[in-house]
Design a protein around this motif. Structure first.
Motif, PDB file in Angstrom:
ATOM      1  N   SER A 137       0.871  -1.173   0.000  1.00 30.55           N
ATOM      2  CA  SER A 137       0.000   0.000   0.000  1.00 30.55           C
ATOM      3  C   SER A 137       0.912   1.229   0.000  1.00 30.55           C
ATOM      4  N   GLU A 138       0.324   2.390  -0.324  1.00 36.47           N
ATOM      5  CA  GLU A 138       1.091   3.641  -0.388  1.00 36.47           C
ATOM      6  C   GLU A 138       0.400   4.683   0.483  1.00 36.47           C
ATOM      7  N   LEU A 139       1.160   5.330   1.328  1.00 35.61           N
ATOM      8  CA  LEU A 139       0.650   6.419   2.161  1.00 35.61           C
ATOM      9  C   LEU A 139       1.329   7.699   1.697  1.00 35.61           C
ATOM     10  N   SER A 174       5.865   9.675  -0.292  1.00 42.12           N
ATOM     11  CA  SER A 174       5.045   8.477  -0.224  1.00 42.12           C
ATOM     12  C   SER A 174       5.805   7.402   0.529  1.00 42.12           C
ATOM     13  N   GLY A 175       5.132   6.799   1.499  1.00 41.39           N
ATOM     14  CA  GLY A 175       5.674   5.670   2.223  1.00 41.39           C
ATOM     15  C   GLY A 175       5.011   4.397   1.728  1.00 41.39           C
ATOM     16  N   PHE A 176       5.780   3.312   1.668  1.00 39.64           N
ATOM     17  CA  PHE A 176       5.277   2.034   1.178  1.00 39.64           C
ATOM     18  C   PHE A 176       5.512   0.949   2.215  1.00 39.64           C
ATOM     19  N   GLY A 177       4.607  -0.003   2.299  1.00 43.09           N
ATOM     20  CA  GLY A 177       4.725  -1.108   3.238  1.00 43.09           C
ATOM     21  C   GLY A 177       5.566  -2.251   2.711  1.00 43.09           C
ATOM     22  N   SER A 178       6.597  -1.927   1.957  1.00 45.38           N
ATOM     23  CA  SER A 178       7.533  -2.920   1.428  1.00 45.38           C
ATOM     24  C   SER A 178       8.825  -2.206   1.083  1.00 45.38           C
ATOM     25  N   ALA A 179       9.936  -2.885   1.232  1.00 40.28           N
ATOM     26  CA  ALA A 179      11.220  -2.323   0.809  1.00 40.28           C
ATOM     27  C   ALA A 179      11.337  -2.331  -0.709  1.00 40.28           C
ATOM     28  N   SER A 180      10.458  -3.088  -1.360  1.00 40.47           N
ATOM     29  CA  SER A 180      10.452  -3.177  -2.824  1.00 40.47           C
ATOM     30  C   SER A 180       9.004  -3.287  -3.297  1.00 40.47           C
ATOM     31  N   ALA A 181       8.291  -2.143  -3.269  1.00 45.99           N
ATOM     32  CA  ALA A 181       6.855  -2.118  -3.559  1.00 45.99           C
ATOM     33  C   ALA A 181       6.536  -2.507  -4.993  1.00 45.99           C
ATOM     34  N   PHE A 192      -8.106   6.448  -6.738  1.00 49.48           N
ATOM     35  CA  PHE A 192      -7.872   5.032  -7.003  1.00 49.48           C
ATOM     36  C   PHE A 192      -9.186   4.360  -7.328  1.00 49.48           C
ATOM     37  N   ILE A 193      -9.085   3.202  -7.978  1.00 42.88           N
ATOM     38  CA  ILE A 193     -10.247   2.423  -8.376  1.00 42.88           C
ATOM     39  C   ILE A 193     -10.201   1.107  -7.626  1.00 42.88           C
ATOM     40  N   ASP A 194     -11.319   0.763  -6.941  1.00 38.72           N
ATOM     41  CA  ASP A 194     -11.330  -0.508  -6.213  1.00 38.72           C
ATOM     42  C   ASP A 194     -11.691  -1.662  -7.146  1.00 38.72           C
ATOM     43  N   PHE A 231      -3.155  10.633   2.183  1.00 39.85           N
ATOM     44  CA  PHE A 231      -4.112   9.780   1.471  1.00 39.85           C
ATOM     45  C   PHE A 231      -3.483   8.402   1.338  1.00 39.85           C
ATOM     46  N   VAL A 232      -4.280   7.358   1.521  1.00 38.44           N
ATOM     47  CA  VAL A 232      -3.756   5.997   1.391  1.00 38.44           C
ATOM     48  C   VAL A 232      -4.307   5.351   0.123  1.00 38.44           C
ATOM     49  N   PHE A 233      -3.405   4.706  -0.618  1.00 36.16           N
ATOM     50  CA  PHE A 233      -3.771   3.912  -1.785  1.00 36.16           C
ATOM     51  C   PHE A 233      -3.618   2.450  -1.388  1.00 36.16           C
ATOM     52  N   PRO A 234      -4.729   1.694  -1.339  1.00 36.27           N
ATOM     53  CA  PRO A 234      -4.630   0.298  -0.934  1.00 36.27           C
ATOM     54  C   PRO A 234      -3.733  -0.525  -1.873  1.00 36.27           C
ATOM     55  N   LYS A 235      -3.117  -1.495  -1.311  1.00 30.86           N
ATOM     56  CA  LYS A 235      -2.165  -2.374  -2.005  1.00 30.86           C
ATOM     57  C   LYS A 235      -2.763  -2.956  -3.288  1.00 30.86           C
ATOM     58  N   GLY A 236      -2.022  -2.812  -4.386  1.00 29.22           N
ATOM     59  CA  GLY A 236      -2.384  -3.450  -5.643  1.00 29.22           C
ATOM     60  C   GLY A 236      -3.448  -2.758  -6.474  1.00 29.22           C
ATOM     61  N   LEU A 237      -4.070  -1.677  -5.968  1.00 30.99           N
ATOM     62  CA  LEU A 237      -5.140  -1.031  -6.732  1.00 30.99           C
ATOM     63  C   LEU A 237      -4.580   0.048  -7.661  1.00 30.99           C
ATOM     64  N   VAL A 238      -5.229   0.201  -8.815  1.00 29.57           N
ATOM     65  CA  VAL A 238      -4.826   1.208  -9.800  1.00 29.57           C
ATOM     66  C   VAL A 238      -5.107   2.592  -9.224  1.00 29.57           C
ATOM     67  N   HIS A 239      -4.093   3.486  -9.314  1.00 29.44           N
ATOM     68  CA  HIS A 239      -4.253   4.837  -8.782  1.00 29.44           C
ATOM     69  C   HIS A 239      -3.419   5.835  -9.567  1.00 29.44           C
ATOM     70  N   TYR A 240      -3.639   7.124  -9.273  1.00 29.84           N
ATOM     71  CA  TYR A 240      -2.934   8.201  -9.974  1.00 29.84           C
ATOM     72  C   TYR A 240      -2.827   9.409  -9.062  1.00 29.84           C
ATOM     73  N   GLN A 241      -1.968  10.356  -9.466  1.00 32.67           N
ATOM     74  CA  GLN A 241      -1.878  11.670  -8.829  1.00 32.67           C
ATOM     75  C   GLN A 241      -1.721  12.692  -9.954  1.00 32.67           C
ATOM     76  N   SER A 242      -2.343  13.879  -9.767  1.00 33.16           N
ATOM     77  CA  SER A 242      -2.315  14.897 -10.809  1.00 33.16           C
ATOM     78  C   SER A 242      -2.278  16.290 -10.185  1.00 33.16           C
ATOM     79  N   ASN A 243      -1.421  17.156 -10.734  1.00 37.75           N
ATOM     80  CA  ASN A 243      -1.336  18.543 -10.268  1.00 37.75           C
ATOM     81  C   ASN A 243      -2.049  19.436 -11.275  1.00 37.75           C
ATOM     82  N   HIS A 244      -3.289  19.818 -10.947  1.00 43.14           N
ATOM     83  CA  HIS A 244      -4.070  20.711 -11.807  1.00 43.14           C
ATOM     84  C   HIS A 244      -3.809  22.177 -11.467  1.00 43.14           C
TER      85      HIS A 244
END
Length: 194
Positions: A89-91, A143-150, A103-105, A121-134
């Motif tokens: 997951s990504e925080l 961004s923090g990740f719950g893996s050393a190799s996300a 993100f899309i569940d 904002f948290v992006f759940p593990k494995g789900l398609v997501h994006y970020q955009s600067n409008h």
């Protein structure tokens, strides 16, 4: 017998940390091994979206720690295209500016939010997501990740840049082969010159 489940993630370690084999064991390790300096401020601003990672590849002390970070820099009008992280997951924490995220569940529901500095904002593990600067100014996030190799799987590049047959993509996206070829041309890097 109950249902079988597959679980993917970093392995648990049986020691405090995993010393590199090149140093000769924990006796020769100093605080330098546990220090990452790659997020220090840069003097040259970027004109495009940029990612700086502190994952296992860049920071070996993360081996066995199940954590990593990335600094993402979004000049005005830039986007981090749709992607997934299959092992974490990504925080996300907005440090500067504002960002639209989503993100899309697995049921196909889209979750979106406009964030400002100080928001997470948290992006759940494995789900398609994006970020955009409008917005009109720079946005910077950690961004923090719950893996050393996300891991990162880019949806556009994976779908249109990996050699899937044009006819299959045209049928999948209910379009024509010419449109698929235009998308592929925009996402495929030019061949390397020898």
């Amino acid at each position: 017998m109950g249902p079988l489940a597959a679980v993917a993630g970093d392995p648990d370690i049986l020691t405090d940390f995993v010393p590199p084999t090149t140093i000769g064991g924990p006796v020769n390790i100093t605080g330098d091994y546990f220090t990452f300096t790659g997020f220090r401020p840069k003097l040259i601003p970027t004109a495009t979206f940029a990612v700086e990672k502190a994952s296992l590849a860049e920071f070996p002390a993360l081996n066995g720690q199940s954590v990593s970070y990335a600094r993402l820099t979004f000049p005005a009008g830039t986007v981090n295209p749709t992607h997934t992280h299959p092992r974490a997951s990504e925080l996300l924490l907005v440090i500067e500016g504002a960002l639209s995220v989503g993100f899309i569940d697995t049921a196909g529901k889209l979750y979106t939010k406009d964030l400002v500095a100080g928001d997470m904002f948290v992006f759940p593990k494995g789900l398609v997501h994006y970020q955009s600067n409008h917005g009109p100014s720079l946005a910077v996030v950690l961004s923090g990740f719950g893996s050393a190799s996300a891991g990162t799987v880019s949806v556009p590049v994976t779908v249109f840049g990996t050699g899937i047959d044009d006819a299959v993509l045209a049928k999948s996206f209910k379009t024509d082969v010419a449109t698929v070829q235009k998308l592929k041309a925009a996402l495929t890097p030019p061949p390397k010159k020898n």
